[in-house]
Each structure stands twice: as C-alpha cells, then as structure tokens.
Scaffold this motif. Structure first.
Motif, PDB file in Angstrom:
ATOM      1  N   VAL A   1       0.857  -1.181   0.000  1.00  0.00           N
ATOM      2  CA  VAL A   1       0.000   0.000   0.000  1.00  0.00           C
ATOM      3  C   VAL A   1       0.896   1.236   0.000  1.00  0.00           C
ATOM      4  O   VAL A   1       2.036   1.199   0.480  1.00  0.00           O
ATOM      5  CB  VAL A   1      -0.972   0.032   1.201  1.00  0.00           C
ATOM      6  N   GLY A   2       0.374   2.317  -0.547  1.00  0.00           N
ATOM      7  CA  GLY A   2       1.137   3.556  -0.585  1.00  0.00           C
ATOM      8  C   GLY A   2       1.253   4.183   0.785  1.00  0.00           C
ATOM      9  O   GLY A   2       0.510   3.833   1.713  1.00  0.00           O
TER      10      GLY A   2
ATOM     11  N   VAL B   1      -2.163  -0.076 -14.070  1.00  0.00           N
ATOM     12  CA  VAL B   1      -2.770   0.361 -12.803  1.00  0.00           C
ATOM     13  C   VAL B   1      -4.249   0.020 -12.716  1.00  0.00           C
ATOM     14  O   VAL B   1      -4.761  -0.209 -11.612  1.00  0.00           O
ATOM     15  CB  VAL B   1      -2.496   1.863 -12.560  1.00  0.00           C
TER      16      VAL B   1
ATOM     17  N   VAL C   1      -4.725  -3.384 -10.996  1.00  0.00           N
ATOM     18  CA  VAL C   1      -4.217  -3.576  -9.635  1.00  0.00           C
ATOM     19  C   VAL C   1      -5.393  -3.695  -8.663  1.00  0.00           C
ATOM     20  O   VAL C   1      -6.432  -3.085  -8.875  1.00  0.00           O
ATOM     21  CB  VAL C   1      -3.320  -2.361  -9.277  1.00  0.00           C
ATOM     22  N   VAL C   2      -5.257  -4.461  -7.602  1.00  0.00           N
ATOM     23  CA  VAL C   2      -6.286  -4.521  -6.569  1.00  0.00           C
ATOM     24  C   VAL C   2      -6.405  -3.138  -5.902  1.00  0.00           C
ATOM     25  O   VAL C   2      -5.396  -2.463  -5.658  1.00  0.00           O
ATOM     26  CB  VAL C   2      -5.938  -5.617  -5.545  1.00  0.00           C
ATOM     27  N   ALA C   3      -7.651  -2.744  -5.642  1.00  0.00           N
ATOM     28  CA  ALA C   3      -7.955  -1.357  -5.264  1.00  0.00           C
ATOM     29  C   ALA C   3      -7.085  -0.823  -4.129  1.00  0.00           C
ATOM     30  O   ALA C   3      -6.682   0.339  -4.139  1.00  0.00           O
ATOM     31  CB  ALA C   3      -9.435  -1.240  -4.904  1.00  0.00           C
ATOM     32  N   ASP C   4      -6.797  -1.647  -3.141  1.00  0.00           N
ATOM     33  CA  ASP C   4      -6.003  -1.209  -1.995  1.00  0.00           C
ATOM     34  C   ASP C   4      -4.592  -0.760  -2.374  1.00  0.00           C
ATOM     35  O   ASP C   4      -3.929  -0.090  -1.584  1.00  0.00           O
ATOM     36  CB  ASP C   4      -5.857  -2.370  -0.996  1.00  0.00           C
ATOM     37  N   PHE C   5      -4.132  -1.156  -3.538  1.00  0.00           N
ATOM     38  CA  PHE C   5      -2.718  -0.969  -3.880  1.00  0.00           C
ATOM     39  C   PHE C   5      -2.478   0.042  -4.992  1.00  0.00           C
ATOM     40  O   PHE C   5      -1.376   0.105  -5.544  1.00  0.00           O
ATOM     41  CB  PHE C   5      -2.091  -2.322  -4.255  1.00  0.00           C
ATOM     42  N   ILE C   6      -3.482   0.840  -5.336  1.00  0.00           N
ATOM     43  CA  ILE C   6      -3.325   1.757  -6.481  1.00  0.00           C
ATOM     44  C   ILE C   6      -2.165   2.719  -6.234  1.00  0.00           C
ATOM     45  O   ILE C   6      -1.226   2.796  -7.021  1.00  0.00           O
ATOM     46  CB  ILE C   6      -4.618   2.551  -6.748  1.00  0.00           C
ATOM     47  N   SER C   7      -2.224   3.456  -5.143  1.00  0.00           N
ATOM     48  CA  SER C   7      -1.167   4.456  -4.925  1.00  0.00           C
ATOM     49  C   SER C   7       0.174   3.774  -4.659  1.00  0.00           C
ATOM     50  O   SER C   7       1.224   4.245  -5.112  1.00  0.00           O
ATOM     51  CB  SER C   7      -1.539   5.422  -3.799  1.00  0.00           C
TER      52      SER C   7
ATOM     53  N   GLY D   1     -11.594   6.577  -9.114  1.00  0.00           N
ATOM     54  CA  GLY D   1     -10.823   5.964  -8.039  1.00  0.00           C
ATOM     55  C   GLY D   1      -9.404   5.656  -8.487  1.00  0.00           C
ATOM     56  O   GLY D   1      -8.434   5.902  -7.748  1.00  0.00           O
ATOM     57  N   VAL D   2      -9.274   5.119  -9.688  1.00  0.00           N
ATOM     58  CA  VAL D   2      -7.941   4.849 -10.238  1.00  0.00           C
ATOM     59  C   VAL D   2      -7.154   6.148 -10.362  1.00  0.00           C
ATOM     60  O   VAL D   2      -5.984   6.240  -9.950  1.00  0.00           O
ATOM     61  CB  VAL D   2      -8.061   4.166 -11.620  1.00  0.00           C
TER      62      VAL D   2
ATOM     63  N   GLY E   1      -5.954   7.472  -6.876  1.00  0.00           N
ATOM     64  CA  GLY E   1      -4.824   6.739  -6.326  1.00  0.00           C
ATOM     65  C   GLY E   1      -3.549   6.985  -7.115  1.00  0.00           C
ATOM     66  O   GLY E   1      -2.453   7.081  -6.551  1.00  0.00           O
TER      67      GLY E   1
END
Lengths: 344, 344
Positions: free
Chosen positions: B130-131, B189, B192-198, B229-230, B233
């Motif tokens: 995660v960012g 991007v 990518v799974v939503a939690d990991f975008i940033s 959302g993309v 992030g």
C-alpha cells in the motif's frame, strides 16, 4: 451464504484491534455466535462462552470464523492447525484474510475430503462491471471518514437499525470483511480490481423503488494516501443522497502513516460533498459520528456538542448515545428532497 | 522483458480506436516493429509492411503483439488461431487484453510445448505494497485528463522525448498496456487490486536522486464516474511536482458514458491540484495538451491560443506542434522549486 451459527476464533491474539472481525460479530450478531475459541495465551475475550473446537461443534456451530487480522493478512501454522481441527469436527471455515484459505493446500484438501466449505470473504464477486454514474432510484446513505478504522461500520449498522426501529425499510450494505460476515453478503471493495470500484458499489446497492434505504459502509478516507482511490470510487458508486462523517477524536495520526495529521472535519466533509456531486448532485451531509470510547461520558458529550456547533450538523457517538439526532435530520432531508423533486 | 522486434497484429479489426496498442507501438517504437499482420477484411493499416505470420518470423519478429482491444477484452476463436500460428512459427505472443493468454488452454499448452512465452501485460506485479504518501526525492510529472483516451500517453511520451532532446535525464513510466509495451515495463494500474493503487505508482516511480525526471502516464479522469478511483490513487502515488492536463476538444461526452458532459478545463485542473496536494503540497500545473487531430491547423492553433489565454498556461498539441512551451514552463518551475527549497 455462510452456514450459521458461528464459533468465533481469537487464537493466540493479544491485539484488541486484530480481533475486530470476531468482535464485530459478537456485538452485532450475538444471536448467531455460540462462543469464542482462544488459546491459553490469549488475554482477550468477547464475553462469549469459551469453547474448544469440539465443544463448539457440540453446541451446534456450523462455521469457525477466523475473525482475526494477522500482520500482512497471512496465516500462521497454528492458525492452519486450528482450522484443520474445525474441519475435522465437521465445521466449515470462513476468513477475511488477504491470503485465501483455499490457497492453503492442506485446508483445501481436507475440506474437499470432508465435503465442507472454505469461505474467503475477501474474494470479490466475479463478473463485475465498470460503474456508469447514471442516476438510479432509491435512497442511499454512505458513511465517510477522516481516516480508516474510525467507526464507519459501527455507525452504518447503528443507523440501519435505528431506521428499522422507526419502521423504515433499511438495509446494511457491507464493503469490508467484518461487515460481510455480519450481513451475510456484500462486496470487499478493497479487494476489487481498480477499474471496478465504483461498478462494484453500483452492483451492491442497485436501484430500489420501495422507498427503503441502503446504508453503505464506507472505507478509508479521501485524505488517506494509501486508500483514497478506494474511497473515491466508493463515493461515486454509492451515489449517496446523504453522507455521515465518522471520526475518532483520539486518533493522533492517520492509520499506518505515522506523522500524517488527520484532516480537519469541515475540510473533510467539504471534499466528500464536492467529490460526491459527480454522481449525486444533491448530496447532503446529515451528521457526524464520533468514536468517544476513550473519553468519559461528560467529555464525550462536550465533544459532540462542540462538533455540532462547529459544523452545524447533528453529532453523536452511535454506540454511546444512539443515532436519533442523525435520523431526524436524515428523514427531514428525505421529505425536503422529495418536495424539491415534486416541484420540478 | 518481452523479446523484440515485434510483429503487430491488426487481425480483422475495423475500429481505429480498437487498434490503439498496435498503433502506439508503430508510432513510438517503429524501430522494433518489423511489420503488421492483418486479414483481408481489415481496412486499417499502420503504414508498416504487411506480412504474413511466416514472413514476420522470417523478417526476425520474435513476438506477435496482439495490440487490439476487442469488446470486453476477450479473445475470439480467430485470434486464438492466429496466436497459435505465431507460436508454431517460433514467435512469443504478447497481449494486453483483460482475458489472459495463459488462461486459454490451447495457447498455454502450445507455448509450453514449444518453449515460447506468453506475455499478459495487464498482469499487475506481485507483492505490491500500500502507498504511504511520504515525501520522496526526485522530479515527477503526471499527465491528467478531462476524460479517458484523450492523449495522456502520447503527451507523456512527447514530454519525455522533449526533455531527453534537451539533455535532461527523463524516463517514461507506463501505467497502461500500450505504454507498457512501448516502454518495455510498467504497471497496469487499472488491473491492480484497489487497496494498492497508490502503492503501485510509488513502486513504479520510486525516489531518485539523479536530478532526472519520471514522466508518469495518467489514466482516466477525476471526473469519470467509472475510473475516478484509479485516477485518485494514481495522483496520490505519483506525488507529482508538475501536472499536465490533457483534453480532446472534439469529445462531446465522457467515454463510455453517453450524455455525461466533460468537465470544464479550469475546474478539472483545480480539482487535480487540490487532490494532488495531499501527497505533493507544492504541485503546479505546467501546461495543457490538446488532441487537435480532428481540426485543421488554423483551428488547432486558435484552440491552443484560446486555452492558453483562459488558463494562463502553455497549451499545445504535442503531436502537431511539439511540447516546447510546456518544457520551458516545466524547467523554469524546476529552478524556482529548487530555490524555494534552498531558501527554507
């Protein structure tokens, strides 16, 4: 659907936050929890009967819920052993860890052999579509937050039950693993592929024409550098008529980001309303929920009063003081929104 | 890394937008494209030699790039047949479709049998974090847009090459399948799974101390109800020092959302800057890129001039007129940002 009742797993946990899924079930669905399973070194309790795996099975538990979060969402060897014991005792196993139960070969093999099921509630649904943001019928409320883990699920559940107690049709729409286990369904939005965040929420709370409410559990925060993308897509997909801001006044830094201050509440509300208008032009804030569990009652009341004065919105601790002021505001809002529509 | 040179696949495509991956490679990496493969019913061309699979192999192509987008990102039977023929001719196969090449059993089996590789460039990297949004060293520019598919990748590549031509170290950081094939690496991007975008973007453009620039390809739009959302992030993960706004002045509705108007350019810039400040407090806009390919040159110049006057920023079509005005602004910004830092 996951077979109930549940035996709630605490294992060797010593971190109160780490058992939040088990605790959420014990608080919000006690009627489907036969007891808790914990090892001797676990200092925590949910106040449920302490049962061994065998006692849980004898008490009728049909599923062992691994309602704990290990660091990194992985499964230790001890946890796998306990899950195997539950399968051997005839129980299904459910978990919301990042690491899937079915990817642990021994669990997959044992479950298949015994005809039992493994439930990975963090699996997103198949065949999601991208969102479109078109106006859809129905009343929807979304909880938003200054941070992660500030009580959005608790607030959403309390608001849902408050509406139901007033005779209003209302459904809790879960977006995280604890909420999904409590509701028996939902979308683990943080595990959805990024392109489908808003679409997943449109599917979770589709158009409804029964005058009832969908109360959607928020996730993350527009101000959280890890998860704002999730929160943005969730906000757009929810297309909320009303939002409730959730906040933990004891929090000194954003969760997982030491040194990063929480946003100001007014600024946080403003940005959520601004972003929400993309798909819900008439969205309004109807209240603020504070988690005051670390304050005494007088301090908690004073905090709510100050917040109410400052933001011009009802403010409460949903667990300590109930949600009536917010429901009053919400149901007024509903009437005024209707008269606005009728007058056009 | 995907073995080059490529044979670019057009197949039976008749939709110019559908072949954008093949076209992007032909435009930006002509030196690694030996030719194009198309069936007789395909009216499109990239201006490369038309080769059969056998001719492509004979010309040295090491990978057939399925640079087309079918509706839904799936593979038809004809596409699978052509990919099998490429394998039989000794080529690897690469694609950026949602449906994975390796999930097509005949392709997987044939590739394994022949010792060739299948590249699914839409696979996100494993082990994303995660960012965290912590300040990191380096100069980063991000392209943002009023909508999807308005020329963010073209603008980013043009800016990268423009900096390189001025002797500035600069790297293109790809976030979509076409960009990844052009660059030879990157993060898809949207997959990518939503939690990991940033976090994925923080990993794509990590701290750098060589005084060079990372130019990060933007995706979607903060104003697109499917993909904001993309974009959020991506913006937070990019932590950009500078943003460039991209826009297609011929676009009458948001892509895929008939009836939804595009945002005003000033409003779009403002929201991007506002959101970006969460992780990049001193972010600045340095220019606007218009895709004027549907206008004549005089109209295009007038459009750029009007936009420049209105927004107070250099505005150009990067393909038609180059990016010098934006680079001038960017490199000034860099100097002033340095003096600001030095004076603190």
């Amino acid at each position: 659907m996951i077979p109930t009742p549940y035996l709630l797993y605490l294992g060797h946990s010593s971190d109160a936050i780490g058992i939040k899924t088990s605790r959420g079930l014990a608080i919000f669905r006690p009627e489907i929890c036969v007891g808790e399973f914990r090892h001797d070194d676990c200092p925590l309790t949910l106040g449920l009967p302490r049962l061994t795996i065998a006692e849980g099975a004898a008490a009728g538990a049909r599923t062992l819920v691994l309602g704990i979060a290990n660091s990194g969402g992985t499964m230790g060897a001890d946890l796998v052993e306990d899950a195997l014991a539950a399968l051997d005792a005839g129980m299904n196993v459910a978990a919301g860890l990042h690491q899937r139960l079915r990817d642990e070969p021994r669990l997959a093999a044992r479950a298949a052999e015994l005809g039992l099921q493994l439930f990975d509630v963090r699996d997103p649904p198949a065949d999601l579509k991208v969102g479109n943001g078109y106006a859809r019928a129905g009343h929807r409320l979304l909880t938003v937050g200054t941070d992660c883990s500030v009580g959005k699920m608790y607030a959403t559940l309390a608001l849902t039950r408050g509406l139901q107690a007033r005779g209003v049709t209302a459904d809790f729409r879960a977006t995280g693993q604890t909420g999904i286990l409590i509701a028996g369904g939902g979308v683990p939005v943080d595990a959805v592929v990024a392109d489908f965040i808003s679409g997943a929420i449109e599917a979770l709370a589709p158009a409804r024409n029964d005058d009832g409410w969908d109360l959607i559990e928020g996730q993350g925060s527009l101000f959280h550098p890890s998860f704002a993308g999730v929160s943005t897509g969730l906000l757009h997909g929810a297309q909320p008529e009303a939002i409730v801001l959730c906040h933990d006044p004891a929090r000194t830094a954003m969760r997982g980001i030491p040194g990063r201050a929480l946003p100001d509440l007014a600024e946080c509300l403003d940005l959520n309303l601004h972003m929400a208008r993309l798909t819900s032009p008439h969205v309004r804030a109807v209240g603020v929920c504070l988690n005051t569990s670390t304050f005494d009652a007088a301090e908690a009341r004073a905090l709510c009063a100050r917040t109410e004065d400052r933001l011009g919105l009802p403010c409460t601790d949903p667990i300590a003081f109930g949600v009536d002021p917010i429901l009053d505001e919400l149901l007024c809002l509903e009437s005024s929104a209707r008269s606005t529509i009728a007058s056009h």
